[in-house]
Design a protein around this motif. Structure first.
Motif, short mmCIF file in Angstrom:
data_model
loop_
_atom_site.label_atom_id
_atom_site.label_comp_id
_atom_site.label_asym_id
_atom_site.label_seq_id
_atom_site.Cartn_x
_atom_site.Cartn_y
_atom_site.Cartn_z
N ILE A 154 7.38 5.24 7.08
CA ILE A 154 6.49 6.39 7.23
C ILE A 154 6.53 7.26 5.99
N ASP A 155 7.74 7.68 5.62
CA ASP A 155 7.89 8.58 4.48
C ASP A 155 7.42 7.94 3.18
N GLU A 156 7.75 6.65 2.99
CA GLU A 156 7.32 5.95 1.78
C GLU A 156 5.80 5.92 1.68
N LEU A 157 5.14 5.61 2.80
CA LEU A 157 3.69 5.55 2.81
C LEU A 157 3.08 6.90 2.46
N ILE A 158 3.54 7.94 3.13
CA ILE A 158 2.99 9.28 2.90
C ILE A 158 3.27 9.73 1.47
N ASN A 159 4.48 9.47 0.97
CA ASN A 159 4.81 9.86 -0.41
C ASN A 159 3.96 9.12 -1.43
N THR A 160 3.68 7.84 -1.17
CA THR A 160 2.81 7.07 -2.07
C THR A 160 1.42 7.70 -2.14
N ILE A 161 0.90 8.09 -1.00
CA ILE A 161 -0.44 8.69 -0.96
C ILE A 161 -0.42 10.08 -1.61
N LYS A 162 0.64 10.84 -1.39
CA LYS A 162 0.74 12.19 -1.96
C LYS A 162 0.78 12.18 -3.49
N ILE B 2 -5.31 0.34 4.34
CA ILE B 2 -4.92 -0.99 3.85
C ILE B 2 -5.80 -1.42 2.67
N GLN B 3 -7.08 -1.10 2.76
CA GLN B 3 -7.99 -1.44 1.65
C GLN B 3 -7.63 -0.66 0.39
N THR B 4 -7.24 0.59 0.57
CA THR B 4 -6.94 1.46 -0.56
C THR B 4 -5.56 1.20 -1.15
N TYR B 5 -4.61 0.84 -0.28
CA TYR B 5 -3.22 0.63 -0.70
C TYR B 5 -2.75 -0.77 -0.31
N PRO B 6 -2.96 -1.74 -1.20
CA PRO B 6 -2.56 -3.13 -0.90
C PRO B 6 -1.07 -3.27 -0.54
N LYS B 7 -0.24 -2.38 -1.07
CA LYS B 7 1.19 -2.42 -0.73
C LYS B 7 1.38 -2.21 0.77
N LEU B 8 0.55 -1.37 1.36
CA LEU B 8 0.62 -1.14 2.80
C LEU B 8 0.28 -2.42 3.57
N GLN B 9 -0.69 -3.18 3.08
CA GLN B 9 -1.05 -4.44 3.73
C GLN B 9 0.14 -5.40 3.71
N LEU B 10 0.83 -5.46 2.59
CA LEU B 10 2.02 -6.31 2.49
C LEU B 10 3.09 -5.86 3.48
N PHE C 122 2.60 -4.26 6.25
CA PHE C 122 2.09 -4.57 7.58
C PHE C 122 2.29 -6.05 7.89
N GLN C 123 2.06 -6.92 6.93
CA GLN C 123 2.31 -8.35 7.12
C GLN C 123 3.80 -8.60 7.38
N ASN C 124 4.65 -7.90 6.65
CA ASN C 124 6.09 -8.04 6.87
C ASN C 124 6.47 -7.59 8.28
N LEU C 125 5.84 -6.52 8.74
CA LEU C 125 6.06 -6.04 10.11
C LEU C 125 5.67 -7.13 11.12
N ILE C 126 4.55 -7.76 10.91
CA ILE C 126 4.09 -8.82 11.83
C ILE C 126 5.05 -10.00 11.80
N PHE C 127 5.50 -10.40 10.61
CA PHE C 127 6.46 -11.52 10.52
C PHE C 127 7.78 -11.17 11.20
N GLN C 128 8.24 -9.93 11.02
CA GLN C 128 9.48 -9.50 11.68
C GLN C 128 9.30 -9.56 13.20
N ARG C 129 8.15 -9.11 13.67
CA ARG C 129 7.87 -9.14 15.10
C ARG C 129 7.87 -10.59 15.61
N LEU C 130 7.29 -11.50 14.86
CA LEU C 130 7.29 -12.92 15.24
C LEU C 130 8.71 -13.48 15.30
#
Length: 184
Positions: A2-10, A110-118, A120-128
């Motif tokens: 959460i904090d990393e995402l918000i700090n990246t955008i800030k 996700i479109q604006t910050y490709p790092k977020l997409q990565l 999110f994919q890691n989150l999905i793989f962890q969930r799997l």
């Protein structure tokens, strides 16, 4: 996350002005339903404080299959991504502070910050991975072995989650869990 995402955008003032409104902070009580089984998931939740669970109803019986704590994201991923109805319910176990992001806003992030997409994919793989481990554990391990594994690998669940949810997660009754705990 959460904090990393918000700090990246800030870091980019123009982007922060554009996106700051998409992060809606909510404080909720325990036993608050965020998504009901059969609804379409329109939000992803980032947990700042608290504990949530995912569960479904099987013939009137509440079956818990995952817990989430601070720093984790939760949504009915299939429903959120494909607009299908959710197969389970998301509920708070304790009073929680969440950041809620709507689906449309998340897609734009996700479109604006490709790092977020990565991430999110890691989150999905962890969930799997989690689901695969849970599936195999239900097949090969006894309830006592599953409980010992939980103590060793996920002690936060033991400390913070009510026993009846832990029993449901382990695929046993609360009485069986009590017997297992008393053997120690």
């Amino acid at each position: 996350m959460i904090d990393e995402l918000i700090n990246t955008i800030k870091e980019d003032e123009k982007s922060w002005l554009r996106f700051q409104k998409v992060f809606v902070e909510r404080e909720i009580t325990s036993k608050k339903i965020l998504l009901q089984e059969g609804e379409i998931s329109k939000h992803i939740y980032l947990i700042k404080k608290g504990c949530l669970r995912e569960w479904f109803n099987k013939d009137g019986k509440d079956i818990t299959f995952q817990f989430f704590f601070e720093g984790q994201a939760v949504a009915s991923i299939d429903s959120f991504m494909s607009n299908n109805t959710s197969l389970f319910t998301i509920e708070s176990i304790e009073p929680s502070t969440l950041i809620s992001i709507r689906k449309d806003d998340f897609d734009e992030l996700i479109q604006t910050y490709p790092k977020l997409q990565l991430e999110f994919q890691n989150l999905i793989f962890q969930r799997l991975r989690n689901y695969g481990q849970l599936f195999l554990s239900r097949i090969k391990d006894s309830p006592e072995e599953r409980y010992k594994d939980l103590i060793q690998n996920q002690p936060e669940i033991i400390k913070r989650v009510p026993q009846h949810y832990i029993a449901s997660f382990l695929g046993i009754t609360a009485i069986s869990l009590s017997r297992i705990r008393n053997r120690k």
